[in-house]
Design a protein around this motif. Structure first.
Motif, mmCIF file in Angstrom:
data_model
loop_
_atom_site.group_PDB
_atom_site.id
_atom_site.type_symbol
_atom_site.label_atom_id
_atom_site.label_comp_id
_atom_site.label_asym_id
_atom_site.label_seq_id
_atom_site.Cartn_x
_atom_site.Cartn_y
_atom_site.Cartn_z
ATOM 1 N N UNK A 53 40.906 44.720 25.992
ATOM 2 C CA UNK A 53 39.748 44.371 26.827
ATOM 3 C C UNK A 53 39.916 42.971 27.425
ATOM 4 N N UNK A 54 40.428 42.049 26.628
ATOM 5 C CA UNK A 54 40.673 40.684 27.118
ATOM 6 C C UNK A 54 41.712 40.702 28.231
ATOM 7 N N UNK A 55 42.762 41.482 28.069
ATOM 8 C CA UNK A 55 43.796 41.576 29.110
ATOM 9 C C UNK A 55 43.205 42.148 30.391
ATOM 10 N N UNK A 56 42.338 43.134 30.263
ATOM 11 C CA UNK A 56 41.702 43.727 31.439
ATOM 12 C C UNK A 56 40.826 42.697 32.152
ATOM 13 N N UNK A 57 40.071 41.936 31.407
ATOM 14 C CA UNK A 57 39.207 40.914 32.005
ATOM 15 C C UNK A 57 40.045 39.823 32.665
ATOM 16 N N UNK A 58 41.159 39.454 32.039
ATOM 17 C CA UNK A 58 42.031 38.447 32.656
ATOM 18 C C UNK A 58 42.616 38.957 33.968
ATOM 19 N N UNK A 59 42.956 40.241 34.033
ATOM 20 C CA UNK A 59 43.449 40.810 35.297
ATOM 21 C C UNK A 59 42.347 40.771 36.356
ATOM 22 N N UNK A 62 40.360 35.555 41.757
ATOM 23 C CA UNK A 62 40.920 34.299 42.266
ATOM 24 C C UNK A 62 41.686 34.532 43.566
ATOM 25 N N UNK A 63 42.428 35.634 43.623
ATOM 26 C CA UNK A 63 43.143 35.974 44.858
ATOM 27 C C UNK A 63 42.146 36.223 45.982
ATOM 28 N N UNK A 64 41.077 36.960 45.678
ATOM 29 C CA UNK A 64 40.040 37.254 46.679
ATOM 30 C C UNK A 64 39.376 35.963 47.159
ATOM 31 N N UNK A 65 39.120 35.042 46.249
ATOM 32 C CA UNK A 65 38.512 33.754 46.619
ATOM 33 C C UNK A 65 39.434 32.977 47.558
ATOM 34 N N UNK A 66 40.735 32.948 47.235
ATOM 35 C CA UNK A 66 41.686 32.236 48.109
ATOM 36 C C UNK A 66 41.723 32.864 49.498
ATOM 37 N N UNK A 67 41.673 34.196 49.557
ATOM 38 C CA UNK A 67 41.667 34.870 50.861
ATOM 39 C C UNK A 67 40.403 34.534 51.651
ATOM 40 N N UNK A 68 39.271 34.532 50.971
ATOM 41 C CA UNK A 68 38.017 34.214 51.655
ATOM 42 C C UNK A 68 37.991 32.755 52.115
ATOM 43 N N UNK A 69 38.532 31.857 51.300
ATOM 44 C CA UNK A 69 38.589 30.451 51.718
ATOM 45 C C UNK A 69 39.487 30.278 52.942
ATOM 46 N N UNK A 70 40.580 30.998 52.984
ATOM 47 C CA UNK A 70 41.463 30.935 54.155
ATOM 48 C C UNK A 70 40.751 31.496 55.380
ATOM 49 N N UNK A 71 39.994 32.579 55.191
ATOM 50 C CA UNK A 71 39.264 33.160 56.314
ATOM 51 C C UNK A 71 38.192 32.200 56.825
ATOM 52 N N UNK A 72 37.490 31.538 55.909
ATOM 53 C CA UNK A 72 36.472 30.564 56.312
ATOM 54 C C UNK A 72 37.120 29.408 57.061
ATOM 55 N N UNK A 73 38.248 28.931 56.590
ATOM 56 C CA UNK A 73 38.945 27.834 57.271
ATOM 57 C C UNK A 73 39.335 28.248 58.685
#
Length: 107
Positions: A42-48, A54-65
């Motif tokens: 369960x911990x491994x699943x949550x870490x994934x 985090x990847x989605x956040x980086x993509x959204x930050x790039x889109x906002x920029x």
């Protein structure tokens, strides 16, 4: 006859109790390992999931920029809204804002 010498079906009582305690300990350790294994999964699943977010956040930050680039915003404002930069003769100071709000002519 002492407690250590007492026999049940040919086995000393102490041996029977020790065997019972040993079997109970084996079961407890087995259950603990099983529960720990499922929690580890369960911990491994949550870490994934966290990494995916985090990847989605980086993509959204790039889109906002990209969307907030001044040249892009200026081009959109000019093309779609008909906006243009303020002319120098229409600029005023903070002291004169009251006059502008009342519609008094600029002196």
């Amino acid at each position: 006859m002492s407690l250590f010498d007492r026999k049940i079906r040919g086995f000393r009582l102490v041996d029977v109790v020790a065997l019972g305690v040993l079997v109970a300990m084996i079961l407890v350790v087995y259950l603990a390992k099983t529960m720990a294994g499922s929690e580890r999964a369960e911990i491994a699943s949550i870490e994934r999931q966290i990494e995916a977010e985090k990847v989605r956040i980086r993509l959204l930050q790039a889109e906002v920029a990209h969307l907030e680039q001044p040249a892009r915003v200026e081009a959109l404002a000019t093309a779609h809204l008909g906006m243009a930069p303020v002319e120098a003769k229409r600029e005023t100071t903070i002291d004169k804002l009251g006059e502008v709000a009342l519609g008094k002519p600029k002196s």
